[in-house]
Design a protein around this motif. Structure first.
Motif, PDB file in Angstrom:
ATOM      1  N   TYR A  30       0.839  -1.189   0.000  1.00  0.00           N
ATOM      2  CA  TYR A  30       0.000   0.000   0.000  1.00  0.00           C
ATOM      3  C   TYR A  30       0.872   1.236   0.000  1.00  0.00           C
ATOM      4  O   TYR A  30       1.974   1.240   0.528  1.00  0.00           O
ATOM      5  CB  TYR A  30      -1.013   0.013   1.146  1.00  0.00           C
ATOM      6  CG  TYR A  30      -0.470  -0.201   2.543  1.00  0.00           C
ATOM      7  CD1 TYR A  30      -0.268   0.874   3.403  1.00  0.00           C
ATOM      8  CD2 TYR A  30      -0.202  -1.480   3.028  1.00  0.00           C
ATOM      9  CE1 TYR A  30       0.188   0.678   4.699  1.00  0.00           C
ATOM     10  CE2 TYR A  30       0.253  -1.680   4.323  1.00  0.00           C
ATOM     11  CZ  TYR A  30       0.447  -0.595   5.148  1.00  0.00           C
ATOM     12  OH  TYR A  30       0.898  -0.787   6.435  1.00  0.00           O
ATOM     13  N   ASP A  32       0.709   5.845  -0.737  1.00  0.00           N
ATOM     14  CA  ASP A  32      -0.020   7.064  -1.066  1.00  0.00           C
ATOM     15  C   ASP A  32       0.963   8.107  -1.554  1.00  0.00           C
ATOM     16  O   ASP A  32       2.174   7.972  -1.372  1.00  0.00           O
ATOM     17  CB  ASP A  32      -0.877   7.562   0.102  1.00  0.00           C
ATOM     18  CG  ASP A  32      -0.103   7.991   1.329  1.00  0.00           C
ATOM     19  OD1 ASP A  32       1.142   7.903   1.351  1.00  0.00           O
ATOM     20  OD2 ASP A  32      -0.738   8.430   2.296  1.00  0.00           O
ATOM     21  N   GLU A  57      -3.354   3.713  -3.115  1.00  0.00           N
ATOM     22  CA  GLU A  57      -3.696   2.441  -3.734  1.00  0.00           C
ATOM     23  C   GLU A  57      -3.062   1.314  -2.931  1.00  0.00           C
ATOM     24  O   GLU A  57      -2.169   1.540  -2.127  1.00  0.00           O
ATOM     25  CB  GLU A  57      -3.254   2.399  -5.200  1.00  0.00           C
ATOM     26  CG  GLU A  57      -1.774   2.607  -5.411  1.00  0.00           C
ATOM     27  CD  GLU A  57      -1.402   2.759  -6.882  1.00  0.00           C
ATOM     28  OE1 GLU A  57      -2.292   2.707  -7.748  1.00  0.00           O
ATOM     29  OE2 GLU A  57      -0.218   2.924  -7.151  1.00  0.00           O
ATOM     30  N   ALA A  58      -3.559   0.112  -3.187  1.00  0.00           N
ATOM     31  CA  ALA A  58      -3.044  -1.055  -2.473  1.00  0.00           C
ATOM     32  C   ALA A  58      -3.227  -2.291  -3.340  1.00  0.00           C
ATOM     33  O   ALA A  58      -4.003  -2.285  -4.299  1.00  0.00           O
ATOM     34  CB  ALA A  58      -3.770  -1.236  -1.143  1.00  0.00           C
ATOM     35  N   LYS A  59      -2.519  -3.338  -2.993  1.00  0.00           N
ATOM     36  CA  LYS A  59      -2.758  -4.635  -3.616  1.00  0.00           C
ATOM     37  C   LYS A  59      -2.422  -5.731  -2.624  1.00  0.00           C
ATOM     38  O   LYS A  59      -1.567  -5.571  -1.749  1.00  0.00           O
ATOM     39  CB  LYS A  59      -1.993  -4.793  -4.926  1.00  0.00           C
ATOM     40  CG  LYS A  59      -0.503  -4.807  -4.819  1.00  0.00           C
ATOM     41  CD  LYS A  59       0.114  -4.929  -6.201  1.00  0.00           C
ATOM     42  CE  LYS A  59       1.621  -4.762  -6.125  1.00  0.00           C
ATOM     43  NZ  LYS A  59       2.250  -4.842  -7.433  1.00  0.00           N
ATOM     44  N   PRO A  86     -17.292   0.600   0.079  1.00  0.00           N
ATOM     45  CA  PRO A  86     -15.956   0.817   0.642  1.00  0.00           C
ATOM     46  C   PRO A  86     -15.826   0.191   2.038  1.00  0.00           C
ATOM     47  O   PRO A  86     -16.737   0.284   2.852  1.00  0.00           O
ATOM     48  CB  PRO A  86     -15.834   2.335   0.701  1.00  0.00           C
ATOM     49  CG  PRO A  86     -16.753   2.829  -0.360  1.00  0.00           C
ATOM     50  CD  PRO A  86     -17.903   1.856  -0.366  1.00  0.00           C
ATOM     51  N   LEU A 105      -6.307   1.459   6.128  1.00  0.00           N
ATOM     52  CA  LEU A 105      -6.694   1.826   4.772  1.00  0.00           C
ATOM     53  C   LEU A 105      -8.215   1.934   4.837  1.00  0.00           C
ATOM     54  O   LEU A 105      -8.912   0.922   4.778  1.00  0.00           O
ATOM     55  CB  LEU A 105      -6.253   0.770   3.774  1.00  0.00           C
ATOM     56  CG  LEU A 105      -4.745   0.614   3.511  1.00  0.00           C
ATOM     57  CD1 LEU A 105      -3.946   0.274   4.741  1.00  0.00           C
ATOM     58  CD2 LEU A 105      -4.496  -0.391   2.421  1.00  0.00           C
ATOM     59  N   CYS A 108     -11.550   1.166   1.090  1.00  0.00           N
ATOM     60  CA  CYS A 108     -11.005   0.375  -0.015  1.00  0.00           C
ATOM     61  C   CYS A 108     -12.113  -0.226  -0.869  1.00  0.00           C
ATOM     62  O   CYS A 108     -13.183  -0.566  -0.364  1.00  0.00           O
ATOM     63  CB  CYS A 108     -10.165  -0.769   0.537  1.00  0.00           C
ATOM     64  SG  CYS A 108      -8.778  -0.265   1.552  1.00  0.00           S
ATOM     65  N   GLN A 109     -11.808  -0.365  -2.142  1.00  0.00           N
ATOM     66  CA  GLN A 109     -12.672  -1.103  -3.062  1.00  0.00           C
ATOM     67  C   GLN A 109     -11.782  -1.872  -4.027  1.00  0.00           C
ATOM     68  O   GLN A 109     -10.775  -1.346  -4.505  1.00  0.00           O
ATOM     69  CB  GLN A 109     -13.582  -0.159  -3.851  1.00  0.00           C
ATOM     70  CG  GLN A 109     -14.647   0.479  -2.983  1.00  0.00           C
ATOM     71  CD  GLN A 109     -15.573   1.350  -3.802  1.00  0.00           C
ATOM     72  OE1 GLN A 109     -15.171   2.403  -4.270  1.00  0.00           O
ATOM     73  NE2 GLN A 109     -16.794   0.894  -3.981  1.00  0.00           N
ATOM     74  N   LEU A 130      -6.623  -2.659  -5.300  1.00  0.00           N
ATOM     75  CA  LEU A 130      -7.580  -1.865  -4.527  1.00  0.00           C
ATOM     76  C   LEU A 130      -7.342  -0.387  -4.781  1.00  0.00           C
ATOM     77  O   LEU A 130      -6.209   0.051  -4.942  1.00  0.00           O
ATOM     78  CB  LEU A 130      -7.407  -2.126  -3.025  1.00  0.00           C
ATOM     79  CG  LEU A 130      -7.676  -3.543  -2.565  1.00  0.00           C
ATOM     80  CD1 LEU A 130      -6.555  -4.050  -1.705  1.00  0.00           C
ATOM     81  CD2 LEU A 130      -8.980  -3.600  -1.813  1.00  0.00           C
ATOM     82  N   LEU A 132      -8.404   3.436  -2.993  1.00  0.00           N
ATOM     83  CA  LEU A 132      -8.818   3.992  -1.703  1.00  0.00           C
ATOM     84  C   LEU A 132      -9.392   5.373  -1.941  1.00  0.00           C
ATOM     85  O   LEU A 132      -8.783   6.188  -2.634  1.00  0.00           O
ATOM     86  CB  LEU A 132      -7.629   4.093  -0.749  1.00  0.00           C
ATOM     87  CG  LEU A 132      -7.095   2.787  -0.170  1.00  0.00           C
ATOM     88  CD1 LEU A 132      -6.313   1.995  -1.176  1.00  0.00           C
ATOM     89  CD2 LEU A 132      -6.246   3.072   1.034  1.00  0.00           C
ATOM     90  N   ILE A 136      -4.826   7.093   3.626  1.00  0.00           N
ATOM     91  CA  ILE A 136      -4.278   6.070   4.509  1.00  0.00           C
ATOM     92  C   ILE A 136      -3.931   6.720   5.837  1.00  0.00           C
ATOM     93  O   ILE A 136      -3.382   7.831   5.876  1.00  0.00           O
ATOM     94  CB  ILE A 136      -3.027   5.427   3.897  1.00  0.00           C
ATOM     95  CG1 ILE A 136      -3.390   4.660   2.612  1.00  0.00           C
ATOM     96  CG2 ILE A 136      -2.331   4.508   4.908  1.00  0.00           C
ATOM     97  CD1 ILE A 136      -2.179   4.137   1.842  1.00  0.00           C
TER      98      ILE A 136
END
Length: 144
Positions: A30, A32, A57-59, A86, A105, A108-109, A130, A132, A136
């Motif tokens: 993750y 930002d 963003e994240a994964k 979310p 986080l 998230c979606q 993901l 956001l 964060i």
């Protein structure tokens, strides 16, 4: 805090989604950022800095078994994976020699799912992307 004590490591991390604690997880990534640009006026020297948009963003890299749990949660919510409302993800770092740190986080979606199983694999892995929609919280504080 003892010198040469226990440092945070993968074993000290707990990742929680709405369906529960992730068990079959290999990694979480993750980040930002805030766009910044040097602004120029008369001459060759900057006259200031302009701020742009914030982006987070994240994964997640998980095994198929964990993905099945996430899909079951989505079915329980009566939503497709990409249409879940979310939700927060918490990432807690804790061990005996360091203070507990929790990054959140908050909104998230899921927006991407990818996998590439091949002959000889001992496990099936997936990557979930993901987005956001809120900043964060790095140990409770936003960077913006």
């Amino acid at each position: 805090m003892p010198v040469n004590g226990q440092k945070y490591d993968w074993e000290s991390i707990t990742i929680t989604l709405p369906h529960g604690v992730l068990i079959d997880v290999e990694s979480i990534d993750y980040s930002d950022e805030l766009e910044k640009e040097v602004l120029y006026g008369k001459g060759a020297v900057p006259v200031g800095v302009g701020n742009g948009n914030y982006k987070a963003e994240a994964k997640l890299n998980i095994r198929r078994e964990e993905y099945n749990k996430i899909l079951a949660y989505a079915m329980k919510m009566k939503k497709p994976l990409y249409r879940l409302p979310p939700f927060p993800i918490t990432v807690s770092y804790a061990n005996d020699d360091q203070p507990k740190v929790t990054d959140t986080l908050p909104a998230c979606q899921f927006n991407k799912t990818s996998t590439n199983p091949s002959q000889g694999d001992k496990e099936v892995k997936l990557e979930l992307g993901l987005i956001l929609s809120k900043p964060i919280l790095w140990n409770g504080k936003a960077n913006v």
